[in-house]
Design a protein around this motif. Structure first.
Motif, PDB file in Angstrom:
ATOM      1  N   LEU A 101       0.687  -1.099  -0.037  1.00 24.07           N
ATOM      2  CA  LEU A 101       0.182  -0.050  -0.028  1.00 24.07           C
ATOM      3  C   LEU A 101       0.858   1.497  -0.040  1.00 24.07           C
ATOM      4  O   LEU A 101       0.517   2.332  -0.903  1.00 24.07           O
ATOM      5  CB  LEU A 101      -0.960  -0.145   1.224  1.00 24.07           C
ATOM      6  N   VAL A 120      -6.006   1.426  -2.771  1.00 25.68           N
ATOM      7  CA  VAL A 120      -7.035   0.202  -2.465  1.00 25.68           C
ATOM      8  C   VAL A 120      -7.870  -0.165  -3.561  1.00 25.68           C
ATOM      9  O   VAL A 120      -7.761  -1.578  -3.832  1.00 25.68           O
ATOM     10  CB  VAL A 120      -7.979   0.675  -1.422  1.00 25.68           C
ATOM     11  N   ASN A 121      -8.212   0.786  -4.099  1.00 30.85           N
ATOM     12  CA  ASN A 121      -9.309   0.206  -5.450  1.00 30.85           C
ATOM     13  C   ASN A 121      -8.454  -0.469  -6.374  1.00 30.85           C
ATOM     14  O   ASN A 121      -8.837  -1.591  -7.230  1.00 30.85           O
ATOM     15  CB  ASN A 121      -9.917   1.615  -6.125  1.00 30.85           C
ATOM     16  N   LEU A 123      -5.535  -1.911  -6.113  1.00 28.08           N
ATOM     17  CA  LEU A 123      -5.159  -3.461  -5.457  1.00 28.08           C
ATOM     18  C   LEU A 123      -6.405  -4.612  -5.611  1.00 28.08           C
ATOM     19  O   LEU A 123      -6.263  -5.492  -6.027  1.00 28.08           O
ATOM     20  CB  LEU A 123      -4.791  -3.454  -4.058  1.00 28.08           C
ATOM     21  N   LYS A 124      -7.528  -3.804  -5.541  1.00 28.16           N
ATOM     22  CA  LYS A 124      -8.757  -4.812  -5.683  1.00 28.16           C
ATOM     23  C   LYS A 124      -8.955  -5.199  -7.139  1.00 28.16           C
ATOM     24  O   LYS A 124      -9.262  -6.316  -7.478  1.00 28.16           O
ATOM     25  CB  LYS A 124      -9.956  -4.125  -5.084  1.00 28.16           C
ATOM     26  N   ASP A 129      -5.608  -6.977  -2.845  1.00 19.94           N
ATOM     27  CA  ASP A 129      -6.021  -6.223  -1.735  1.00 19.94           C
ATOM     28  C   ASP A 129      -5.555  -6.909  -0.431  1.00 19.94           C
ATOM     29  O   ASP A 129      -5.485  -6.310   0.518  1.00 19.94           O
ATOM     30  CB  ASP A 129      -7.600  -6.018  -1.732  1.00 19.94           C
ATOM     31  N   ALA A 132      -2.087  -5.689   0.798  1.00 21.09           N
ATOM     32  CA  ALA A 132      -1.877  -4.246   1.173  1.00 21.09           C
ATOM     33  C   ALA A 132      -0.870  -4.162   2.196  1.00 21.09           C
ATOM     34  O   ALA A 132       0.136  -3.252   2.165  1.00 21.09           O
ATOM     35  CB  ALA A 132      -3.127  -3.789   1.645  1.00 21.09           C
TER      36      ALA A 132
END
Length: 243
Positions: A101, A120-121, A123-124, A129, A132
């Motif tokens: 992250l 975060v978005n 990584l999803k 995610d 992170a």
């Protein structure tokens, strides 16, 4: 010749010499806005040097590099990045002492909560995610490559230079990466990609430039350049015999 409004990156007479070695020789490229353009050629043909000079990492180039009609040759990498040009590297460049992250947030453009939310978005989107809080040093090489790729997206670039982004990435993650490249194009991001897998180039790219010994020897649709005599000679040492 394409109009300036259709071209996001235009190089003219781009040269880079290392002593007596001409890594780039009068390299002229027009990268069309909103397209995926491939940059291919044999090993040592000057592809990565082209990225180094255009991105400001190598300050030894001469000629002209226009990005959105602004001359960027000689500008620092940080200046070029702020103008909207981001890149990945041939070898992984993640920060090993930062979490995944943190690796992303440090590349953000807003320096506030929006950067964290975007990280975060992203990584999803690549199904990472759960990683992170994992340190960069604890990632596999393929995972590092994927993190580097999405880190380049943190600045919401208008032009993304990808230097063999799938090298060392397993087939599952590779599919995710190529899907995201297509999504970036759909969202309006222009992509210039170096890739050795010609199936990927054929599948992804709207147009292809071929470098050999620092010179552009062919340009056009992949199905056209792969039949070009000069391209065959560059890759195989001799052109295929005509029927």
């Amino acid at each position: 010749m394409s109009s300036s409004s259709e071209v996001i990156l235009r190089t003219r007479g781009l040269n880079r010499d290392f002593g007596g070695v001409h890594a780039l020789r009068h390299a002229d490229l027009d990268v069309q806005r909103g397209k995926i353009t491939g940059l291919i050629g044999p090993n040592g043909s000057g592809k990565t040097t082209f990225f180094q000079v255009v991105s400001g990492m190598d300050q030894g180039g001469t000629g002209s590099v226009l990005f959105n009609e602004t001359e960027i040759l000689g500008k620092r990498p940080s200046q070029i990045y702020k103008l909207g040009l981001a890149r990945t590297f041939q070898l992984s460049q993640v920060f090993p002492a930062m979490t995944v992250l943190e690796n992303l947030i440090v590349a953000g453009r807003n320096h506030d909560r929006r950067d964290r939310d975007r990280a975060v978005n992203l990584l999803k989107q690549v199904r990472m995610d759960a990683y992170a809080d994992v340190m960069g040093s604890d990632l596999s090489y393929g995972q590092q490559r994927l993190v580097e790729f999405i880190r380049a997206l943190m600045s919401e670039p208008s032009l993304l230079l990808l230097d063999e982004p799938a090298a060392g990435v397993n087939p599952t993650l590779r599919k995710v990466l190529w899907k995201m490249v297509r999504q970036m194009k759909a969202l309006g991001t222009t992509v210039l990609i170096i890739e050795h897998d010609m199936h990927v180039i054929d599948d992804l790219c709207d147009e292809v430039y071929v470098l050999n010994e620092g010179e552009v020897i062919a340009q056009g649709a992949f199905e056209t350049v792969r039949e070009d005599r000069a391209v065959m000679e560059a890759y195989f040492g001799t052109a295929q015999e005509e029927n």
